[in-house]
Design a protein around this motif. Structure first.
Motif, PDB file in Angstrom:
ATOM      1  N   GLY A 312       0.798  -1.524  -0.058  1.00 21.43           N
ATOM      2  CA  GLY A 312      -0.209   0.095  -0.069  1.00 21.43           C
ATOM      3  C   GLY A 312       1.300   0.816  -0.356  1.00 21.43           C
ATOM      4  N   THR A 313       0.823   2.452   0.851  1.00 18.78           N
ATOM      5  CA  THR A 313       1.015   3.608   1.391  1.00 18.78           C
ATOM      6  C   THR A 313       1.938   3.356   2.403  1.00 18.78           C
ATOM      7  OG1 THR A 313      -0.881   4.785   2.350  1.00 18.78           O
ATOM      8  CG2 THR A 313      -0.326   4.855  -0.847  1.00 18.78           C
ATOM      9  N   ASN A 316      -0.925   3.529   5.175  1.00 17.98           N
ATOM     10  CA  ASN A 316      -2.078   1.728   4.823  1.00 17.98           C
ATOM     11  C   ASN A 316      -1.665   0.634   4.100  1.00 17.98           C
ATOM     12  OD1 ASN A 316      -3.706   3.130   2.513  1.00 17.98           O
ATOM     13  ND2 ASN A 316      -3.832   5.123   3.164  1.00 17.98           N
ATOM     14  N   PHE A 317      -2.515  -0.135   3.899  1.00 14.23           N
ATOM     15  CA  PHE A 317      -1.740  -1.299   3.267  1.00 14.23           C
ATOM     16  C   PHE A 317      -3.146  -2.199   2.456  1.00 14.23           C
ATOM     17  CE2 PHE A 317      -1.339  -2.545   7.716  1.00 14.23           C
ATOM     18  CZ  PHE A 317      -2.181  -3.361   7.392  1.00 14.23           C
ATOM     19  N   LYS A 318      -3.836  -2.491   1.772  1.00 17.20           N
ATOM     20  CA  LYS A 318      -4.701  -3.454   0.888  1.00 17.20           C
ATOM     21  C   LYS A 318      -4.721  -5.204   1.412  1.00 17.20           C
ATOM     22  CE  LYS A 318      -6.262   1.112  -2.137  1.00 17.20           C
ATOM     23  NZ  LYS A 318      -6.678   0.692  -2.940  1.00 17.20           N
ATOM     24  N   GLN A 323      -9.821  -5.633  -1.376  1.00 20.01           N
ATOM     25  CA  GLN A 323      -8.520  -3.993  -2.243  1.00 20.01           C
ATOM     26  C   GLN A 323      -9.589  -2.947  -0.274  1.00 20.01           C
ATOM     27  OE1 GLN A 323      -6.744  -2.984  -4.200  1.00 20.01           O
ATOM     28  NE2 GLN A 323      -6.420  -5.373  -4.208  1.00 20.01           N
ATOM     29  N   THR A 325      -8.614  -0.905   2.611  1.00 21.92           N
ATOM     30  CA  THR A 325      -7.769  -0.339   3.103  1.00 21.92           C
ATOM     31  C   THR A 325      -7.683  -0.064   4.304  1.00 21.92           C
ATOM     32  OG1 THR A 325      -8.112   1.175   1.489  1.00 21.92           O
ATOM     33  CG2 THR A 325      -6.482   1.621   3.326  1.00 21.92           C
TER      34      THR A 325
END
Length: 404
Positions: A312-313, A316-318, A323, A325
């Motif tokens: 993710g970023t 966060n992640f997925k 999908q 978050t």
């Protein structure tokens, strides 16, 4: 100089083999195993008088602590109090340059007791709940080592404890274990930014003693040539495991009396590592904001396939299936799993050489239990399409957010 270092390393390894008579020792399972530890302690020349623990020391705010700490200083974060997102929990932040001189910090209050323990030779960091029945145990290092790891004693009963195992092997409390508490290893700049202006966070004040807190007697985590990174050992260990470098830092996780060592730098490099450990489906994620590895249970709904987490970023992640978050406290903030929560697991930090010597049968990440990257790329794992049973909103998850 290099020749002397090679000779010293060879001598230490040879001494290790002779000292331990080539016996492979694993997680203690019997009284005989505990007796074996007691019979194979190494005297270091440092006694408990030189390793006085800190007991209910003074603390200061994050903002005021910045005057005494450099950005790259190693710090240990211990989370106490009720279960909440990490930024909202009560935490204490302990500089490694102070802990290296004491090895143990005890907090003993009317409603709780815990000990932060740090063994610099083995790089082992573990915080234990020391409230046992009517006893509020107070721990300290006794100066001896087992497999290059500190031996602890409690002043309540004079029993001896393995810091690596959190287990009493000699004395009145033999066979008793201590419960781990959430602890993270990071740098001051990350901790300061993460907890700035948080009234729930406090930082250990430099004690008023004659110890040289700016000087680490074993080396420096800022020097890649120091003891903390090179291949030299100070004390013998029962075996050398070559699956990783000696001083690679791992998180050692124990579930149902089985162990796995997770290579921290490997997870940081990949960002996210999905893996299986016995009956558990887990994921190790790199929380870049705090620069720590956090481990979660991917089984959010019992009876359905565990989630597969993808990159993710920084915030966060997925999961691959829906999908949705998720944040780095394991909470779903958007998507099909909104309102769900991944349980976080905590282990100990340790250098690989000492952890493996204590636990030669340990599994390892990277290793065969890791979910391969190919499964993340095409969405198929073990000949099954990932997420077939998770179409549409997911309701009534088994793991709702506990602090709601």
């Amino acid at each position: 100089m290099k020749y002397k270092a090679c000779v010293l390393s060879f001598f230490i390894v040879l001494t290790s083999i002779l000292f331990f008579n080539s016996r492979c020792y694993s997680f203690p399972q019997s009284q005989q195993d505990l007796e074996y530890i007691a019979e194979h302690l190494v005297f270091t020349g440092i006694d408990s008088d030189n390793l006085q623990p800190l007991v209910n020391p003074e603390f200061t705010t994050v903002s005021l602590a910045s005057m005494a700490l450099d950005e790259n200083d190693i710090v240990f974060i211990v989370a106490t109090g009720s279960l909440k997102p990490l930024q909202q929990r009560e935490v204490i932040i302990l500089p490694q340059k102070i802990m290296v001189w004491h090895e143990v910090l005890n907090i003993i209050e009317s409603d709780k007791a815990f000990a932060v323990t740090y063994s610099p030779i083995s790089g082992t960091l573990a915080t234990y709940n020391t409230k046992r029945d009517d006893l509020y145990l107070q721990l300290q290092a006794d100066g001896r080592q087992y497999n290059a790891n500190s031996v602890l004693m409690d002043i309540n009963t004079n029993s001896r404890w393995s810091q690596m195992y959190g287990l009493c092997f000699l004395g009145t409390l033999t066979g008793r274990g201590l419960e781990l508490m959430p602890t993270y290893w990071t740098t001051w700049d990350k901790a300061r930014e993460y907890f700035m202006d948080k009234e729930n966070a406090k930082v250990l004040l430099t004690p008023r003693t004659k110890k040289r807190y700016g000087k680490d007697p074993y080396g420096s985590y800022l020097d890649p040539e120091s003891f903390y990174y090179n291949d030299q050992l100070v004390y013998p260990v029962s075996n050398i495991d070559t699956r990783m470098r000696l001083k690679d830092m791992v998180i050692g996780l124990e579930l149902d009396k089985k162990l796995i060592a997770i290579n921290i730098n490997y997870v940081k490099k990949k960002g996210i590592v999905n893996f299986f450990f016995d009956k558990y489906a887990l994921v190790a994620v790199h929380d870049k904001k705090l620069d720590v590895v956090r481990i979660f249970d991917r089984t959010v709904w019992l009876g359905k396939d565990p989630l597969v987490i993808v990159k993710g970023t920084n915030r966060n992640f997925k999961d691959l299936q829906t999908q949705s978050t998720w944040d780095f406290d394991g909470v779903c903030r958007n998507g099909n799993y909104l309102g769900s929560f991944m349980k976080e697991y905590y282990g100990i930090y340790a250098f690989w050489y000492s952890f493996a010597a204590h636990n030669p049968e340990t599994e390892l990440i990277p290793g065969k239990s890791e979910v391969p990257d190919s499964a993340l790329e095409i969405g198929v794992f073990q000949d099954k399409t990932i997420g077939e049973d998770l179409k549409g909103p997911v309701e009534n998850s088994d793991m709702a957010i506990p602090w709601n």
